[in-house]
Design an enzyme around this catalytic site. Sequence first.
Site, short mmCIF file in Angstrom:
data_model
loop_
_atom_site.label_atom_id
_atom_site.label_comp_id
_atom_site.label_asym_id
_atom_site.label_seq_id
_atom_site.Cartn_x
_atom_site.Cartn_y
_atom_site.Cartn_z
N HIS A 58 0.85 -1.19 0.00
CA HIS A 58 0.00 0.00 0.00
C HIS A 58 0.89 1.25 0.00
O HIS A 58 1.94 1.26 0.63
CB HIS A 58 -0.92 0.00 1.23
CG HIS A 58 -1.97 1.06 1.13
ND1 HIS A 58 -1.71 2.38 1.42
CD2 HIS A 58 -3.26 1.00 0.72
CE1 HIS A 58 -2.80 3.09 1.19
NE2 HIS A 58 -3.76 2.28 0.77
N GLU A 111 -3.58 2.39 -7.62
CA GLU A 111 -3.95 3.47 -6.71
C GLU A 111 -2.98 4.64 -6.90
O GLU A 111 -1.88 4.64 -6.32
CB GLU A 111 -3.87 3.01 -5.26
CG GLU A 111 -4.80 1.87 -4.92
CD GLU A 111 -5.15 1.87 -3.44
OE1 GLU A 111 -6.32 2.07 -3.12
OE2 GLU A 111 -4.25 1.71 -2.61
P1 PGA Z 1 -9.25 6.27 0.08
O1 PGA Z 1 -8.10 5.19 0.27
O2 PGA Z 1 -10.45 5.55 -0.45
O3 PGA Z 1 -9.48 6.80 1.49
O4 PGA Z 1 -8.75 7.30 -0.85
C1 PGA Z 1 -7.92 4.18 -0.67
C2 PGA Z 1 -6.79 3.30 -0.26
O5 PGA Z 1 -5.87 3.78 0.40
O6 PGA Z 1 -6.78 2.11 -0.57
#
Ligand code: PGA
Length: 268
Positions: free
Chosen positions: A108, A182
């Site tokens: 992550h 992401e």
């Molecule tokens: P968020 O986070 O939906 O709060 O932007 C997504 C993630 O970190 O997986």
Amino acid sequence: MKYIIANWKMYLSFKQSAKLAHDLVLDFDPTGHHPKGDKFQVSGFKLVICPSFDSLESVGKIIKKSPFALGAQDVFWESPPTGGGAYTGEESIRNLKELGCEFIIVGHSERRHKLNETDEMVAKKFVAVARAGLIPILCIGETAAELQARKKEKVLERQLITALSPLQPTTYNLQAILIAYEPVWAIGTGTPETPENARTTHKFIREFLNKEFPQISEVAHIIYGGSVNSSNIAGFLRYQEIEGSLVGGASTKLKEFLAIIEGAKTKY
Ligand code: PGA
């Protein structure tokens, strides 16, 4: 099949996690009947909750007979023959399995960028999870600076190559992997990538996988994460290239999370 993965990060206390899990389960029943009167079908979706480590056991028990599966937010890569070892502060795959985790998030961006996890560390975690027969959720994504410098594709390729290369000889063991695209600048900012741009990036990732890791591509599902909420989820999932979403902040609020699941079912 679309995946909705809730990443509760470190937002909720132990008690709040159990309460939210309990309230979520109340809203579903295994027959698919929604208490509010309408049919709440979850077929076609895989719903996963990733609470903090301390809440895995309680949340796991609460969601056991519900449509939700359990996932962890991280793991340590070493897995000695006994399953455990001298690794202060780390969490083993053995323990996560025992607690009923089916999914484990690795790489992550908050770990990569706030805790200096390297591509190599992420790769070790990814391989360890895949070898253990659990489903890794590999997060990849570019920072705002990398995007501006037009390095997005290069960054994604580097992150993918480092994580996936060590896996090739054992690919046949893989049942599924998730790759969460992401963009770092979209996480927790309220500024998501547009569904159209995300789709283009997902296509890029898929083509790269097909070319470089065809066996892995066959079992890979590419999902999007970064400021997804109930009002934008449908816009992402309408595209077949976007096979689900990793949702952070918005998944920690009962009504909003339920609305996200509803929104995910929107048909275009
Ligand atoms: P968020 O986070 O939906 O709060 O932007 C997504 C993630 O970190 O997986």
